[in-house]
Design a protein around this motif. Structure first.
Motif, PDB file in Angstrom:
ATOM      1  N   GLU A   6      -3.594  13.234  -8.047  1.00 20.71           N
ATOM      2  CA  GLU A   6      -4.243  12.928  -6.772  1.00 20.71           C
ATOM      3  C   GLU A   6      -3.316  13.172  -5.593  1.00 20.71           C
ATOM      4  O   GLU A   6      -3.627  12.825  -4.459  1.00 20.71           O
ATOM      5  N   ARG A  20     -11.791   7.945  -5.087  1.00 22.08           N
ATOM      6  CA  ARG A  20     -11.305   6.589  -5.238  1.00 22.08           C
ATOM      7  C   ARG A  20     -11.955   5.692  -4.205  1.00 22.08           C
ATOM      8  O   ARG A  20     -12.208   6.093  -3.080  1.00 22.08           O
ATOM      9  N   LEU A  21     -12.200   4.461  -4.600  1.00 19.96           N
ATOM     10  CA  LEU A  21     -12.657   3.482  -3.631  1.00 19.96           C
ATOM     11  C   LEU A  21     -11.437   3.017  -2.855  1.00 19.96           C
ATOM     12  O   LEU A  21     -10.466   2.554  -3.437  1.00 19.96           O
ATOM     13  N   ALA A  22     -11.486   3.159  -1.555  1.00 22.25           N
ATOM     14  CA  ALA A  22     -10.340   2.739  -0.758  1.00 22.25           C
ATOM     15  C   ALA A  22     -10.229   1.221  -0.814  1.00 22.25           C
ATOM     16  O   ALA A  22     -11.226   0.510  -0.788  1.00 22.25           O
ATOM     17  N   VAL A  23      -9.005   0.725  -0.939  1.00 22.38           N
ATOM     18  CA  VAL A  23      -8.777  -0.712  -0.951  1.00 22.38           C
ATOM     19  C   VAL A  23      -8.508  -1.156   0.488  1.00 22.38           C
ATOM     20  O   VAL A  23      -7.635  -0.610   1.152  1.00 22.38           O
ATOM     21  N   ARG A  24      -9.314  -2.115   0.932  1.00 27.00           N
ATOM     22  CA  ARG A  24      -9.121  -2.600   2.311  1.00 27.00           C
ATOM     23  C   ARG A  24      -7.938  -3.559   2.349  1.00 27.00           C
ATOM     24  O   ARG A  24      -7.902  -4.526   1.604  1.00 27.00           O
ATOM     25  N   PRO A  45      -7.368   6.479 -13.856  1.00 26.43           N
ATOM     26  CA  PRO A  45      -8.242   6.924 -12.772  1.00 26.43           C
ATOM     27  C   PRO A  45      -8.466   8.438 -12.839  1.00 26.43           C
ATOM     28  O   PRO A  45      -7.592   9.172 -13.283  1.00 26.43           O
ATOM     29  N   GLN A  57      -9.241  -3.016 -14.810  1.00 25.25           N
ATOM     30  CA  GLN A  57      -8.635  -1.702 -15.045  1.00 25.25           C
ATOM     31  C   GLN A  57      -7.521  -1.752 -16.098  1.00 25.25           C
ATOM     32  O   GLN A  57      -7.360  -0.828 -16.874  1.00 25.25           O
ATOM     33  N   GLN A  86       0.826  -1.194   0.000  1.00 25.48           N
ATOM     34  CA  GLN A  86       0.000   0.000   0.000  1.00 25.48           C
ATOM     35  C   GLN A  86       0.871   1.260   0.000  1.00 25.48           C
ATOM     36  O   GLN A  86       0.394   2.350  -0.277  1.00 25.48           O
ATOM     37  N   ALA A 130      -2.771  -2.751  -4.419  1.00 26.76           N
ATOM     38  CA  ALA A 130      -3.158  -2.262  -3.090  1.00 26.76           C
ATOM     39  C   ALA A 130      -3.413  -0.757  -3.101  1.00 26.76           C
ATOM     40  O   ALA A 130      -3.448  -0.128  -2.045  1.00 26.76           O
ATOM     41  N   ASP A 131      -3.606  -0.183  -4.289  1.00 25.00           N
ATOM     42  CA  ASP A 131      -3.877   1.247  -4.409  1.00 25.00           C
ATOM     43  C   ASP A 131      -2.819   2.069  -3.663  1.00 25.00           C
ATOM     44  O   ASP A 131      -3.128   2.792  -2.722  1.00 25.00           O
ATOM     45  N   ARG A 157     -10.974  -7.105  -5.378  1.00 28.47           N
ATOM     46  CA  ARG A 157     -10.013  -6.093  -5.808  1.00 28.47           C
ATOM     47  C   ARG A 157      -9.141  -6.639  -6.949  1.00 28.47           C
ATOM     48  O   ARG A 157      -8.765  -5.905  -7.860  1.00 28.47           O
TER      49      ARG A 157
END
Lengths: 305, 289
Positions: free
Chosen positions: A176, B27-31, B19, A114, A73, A144-145, A107
């Motif tokens: 962002e 953004r959709l948060a990734v858990r 994006p 994507q 992450q 993991a964005d 995900r």
């Protein structure tokens, strides 16, 4: 934010990365530019803790990468295109990595979508084309964005549409407020993607500056002149201190005076001018100039370093 | 949206647009969760079950174990009359039906090495260690997972091999209740598990499939044979301490004369595992990936 301080990596007597100090800031795309063998990949591997620095330190978001509890992450990385087991499907490759961070299958499907690999998600990665492999690598990086993206030569093997997609992706990420470090040996690619550049040659940092400044440096002071009075004008220009070279019967390449000055001088002498153009130095050339002495292997005969 | 023809022969839709920027939807948060040894173990399980070669190699190990055990049982019974009185006297119905371990250990070795070197060969290892930069949890997880899978399957295979083999042995058979039967079955499963974990550790040490497999074969098959060339006064100080012979000391119902005691054999095998495991852990944390 990536922070490198006096980062050095030696392999035996060979220094791959030599005392690099730089900061990669969030909110912009930072290009990591240098010829092959300049130490870009080694530096990226050190950021991720895959290679240990011989000396110096590098941190991501304030800590060494390995100290982050959820590393994926913090940094999403595409190193060499193929960091993928060839016998495993794209889906299971991503799922295995996602599982280390407790990230679910939903995900995984999302990133496959994507990058446009949903249709081949259940095919073995070994059968993928270079471009598809590259996209799977990018899906891995996005999994993991992450707050920071590190991509080593991401456009390799991509078609023009894919290249455009990567470019937009990186810019979107930076917009962002995230950190993006992307390497390339192609100056032209960097020029349209990166806002800031770190230029590397033989492991040393040659430049750390905004892209706009690098582009300004690339502007040249050479003017191409086409005139029937090339002899006379050439002599006159030499008389005012310009460096003149004759490239054709009616063509001169003039270094020193501006195009305007040359035009005025020709008018004063009564010489007609058929063409007067500032010479465009390509970005590639500017980059080559900067790294000329730092390329590890020159192509010219007998001069291999 | 255009489509690209790919090598895989499938039609791949073009990637979606990047994006959205700050102006776009949030953004959709990734858990996600912190990396833990449990999660790494689950991840290794995903890797383990998603390679076809894994299933085939395990199947080979099971088939070798059972097939050779049954064959040996049937063969011994069939040719009993041709055995010398001495051979008949020292005949161990337990050992003969577990003889398949000799080839099963090769399949287990290959798979153990491959679980690790497959990642080094393909470059997957960089993705693995980018996700788990502390590295050691990957070693523990691979070793634990493979130990669990090997023990379960080999225990089952040894049991089937024994039960079926005894049927085929007819009047020369042993029962599960007899001394040495259960020890033999569980012992063989334990031995093969140790071999598997040893192979995983060697994989991390050597990193190449060929090197790892060759080392395992050398250790398990070649050294015990080469050792027989040593002067006999040396043999007793060397041979019993090789992993294969140390293993046989605790699972064999009729161990050879120069064999260690069952306990000593287990300890020696444990020593091999410990040394190799520590060496693998140390190099894994120190070396560049």
């Amino acid at each position: 934010m990536i922070d490198a301080k006096h980062l050095t990596k030696t392999y035996g007597t060979k220094t791959a990365v030599d005392d690099l100090t730089f900061t990669v800031r969030p909110g912009q795309v930072t290009g990591f530019l240098g010829p092959n063998g300049a130490g870009k990949s080694t530096t990226m591997r050190m950021i991720l803790g895959l290679d240990a620095p011989t000396s110096g330190t590098v941190t991501v978001a304030g800590q060494p990468y390995r100290d982050h509890p959820r590393p994926l992450q913090v940094v999403g990385a595409l190193l060499e295109a193929r960091a993928i087991h060839t016998s495993r499907t794209a889906y299971h490759h991503l799922l295995a990595l996602a599982t280390t961070h407790g990230i679910g299958a939903e995900r995984v499907r999302q990133v496959l979508e994507q990058v446009g690999l949903t249709e081949v998600a259940s095919k073995r990665a070994g059968g993928f084309s270079l471009g598809m492999g590259q996209r799977l690598g990018i899906a891995t990086a996005l999994l993991a964005d992450p707050e920071t993206l590190i991509l080593d030569e991401p456009v390799n093997g991509l078609d023009p549409e894919g290249i455009r997609w990567i470019r937009d992706l990186l810019k979107g990420f930076a917009a962002e407020g995230r950190t993006v470090l992307v390497s390339s040996h192609l100056m032209s690619e960097m020029a349209v993607t990166a806002e800031h550049v770190l230029v590397l040659g033989r492991g040393r940092l040659l430049a750390d500056l905004p892209m706009s400044e690098l582009l300004a440096q690339a502007a040249s002071d050479v003017v191409l002149v086409r005139t029937p009075g090339a002899d006379e004008l050439g002599k006159a220009l030499a008389g005012i201190g310009a460096t003149v070279s004759r490239t054709d019967v009616d063509a001169l390449e003039v270094t020193g005076p501006s195009a305007g000055r040359i035009g005025d001088l020709a008018r004063d002498l009564g010489i007609s001018i058929h063409g007067l153009v500032p010479k465009q130095v390509s970005l590639e050339e500017a980059f080559m100039d900067m790294t000329r002495d730092d390329v590890e292997f020159h192509a010219s005969a007998g001069s291999a370093a | 949206m255009s489509a690209l023809e790919t090598q895989a022969g499938a039609t791949v839709p073009a990637p979606r647009a990047a994006p959205a920027g700050p102006a776009g939807p949030a953004r959709l948060a990734v858990r996600s969760h912190p990396v833990s040894t449990r999660r790494v173990l689950l991840s290794e399980w995903v890797k383990f079950r998603s390679l076809r070669s894994t299933a085939w190699t395990l199947l080979a190990a099971v088939v070798l174990m059972i097939g050779i055990g049954w064959l040996a049982g049937w063969g011994s019974n069939d040719s009993w009359a041709e055995l010398s009185p001495q051979e008949q006297a020292t005949f161990s119905p337990v050992d003969i039906t577990l003889a398949g371990y000799y080839l099963a250990q090769l399949a287990v070795s290959v798979l153990g090495v491959l679980l690790v070197t497959g990642e080094y060969a393909t470059g997957m290892v960089r993705a693995t260690f980018a996700a788990v930069p502390r590295r050691l949890p990957v070693l523990w997880a691979k070793a634990a997972l493979f130990a669990g899978v090997t023990f379960t399957l080999m225990l089952l295979a040894a049991l089937l091999s024994f039960v079926g083999g005894q049927q085929l042995l007819g009047e020369h058979s042993a029962t599960l209740g007899e001394a040495g039967s259960v020890r033999g079955i569980v012992g063989v499963a334990c031995y093969l598990t140790v071999v598997g974990v040893l192979a995983v550790a060697l994989g991390f040490l050597i990193r190449s499939t060929a090197g790892g497999v060759a080392t395992m074969c050398g250790l398990l098959l070649v050294l015990p044979t080469l050792g027989l060339l040593l002067p006999s006064s040396w043999q007793e100080h060397v041979l019993p301490y090789l992993p294969s012979n140390a293993g046989a000391a605790f699972f064999s119902a009729a161990p050879s004369a120069d064999s260690l005691s069952a306990t000593a054999g287990a300890a020696v095998l444990g020593g091999w595992l410990l040394v190799t495991g520590v060496a693998a852990a140390v190099t894994l944390t120190r070396r560049d990936v």
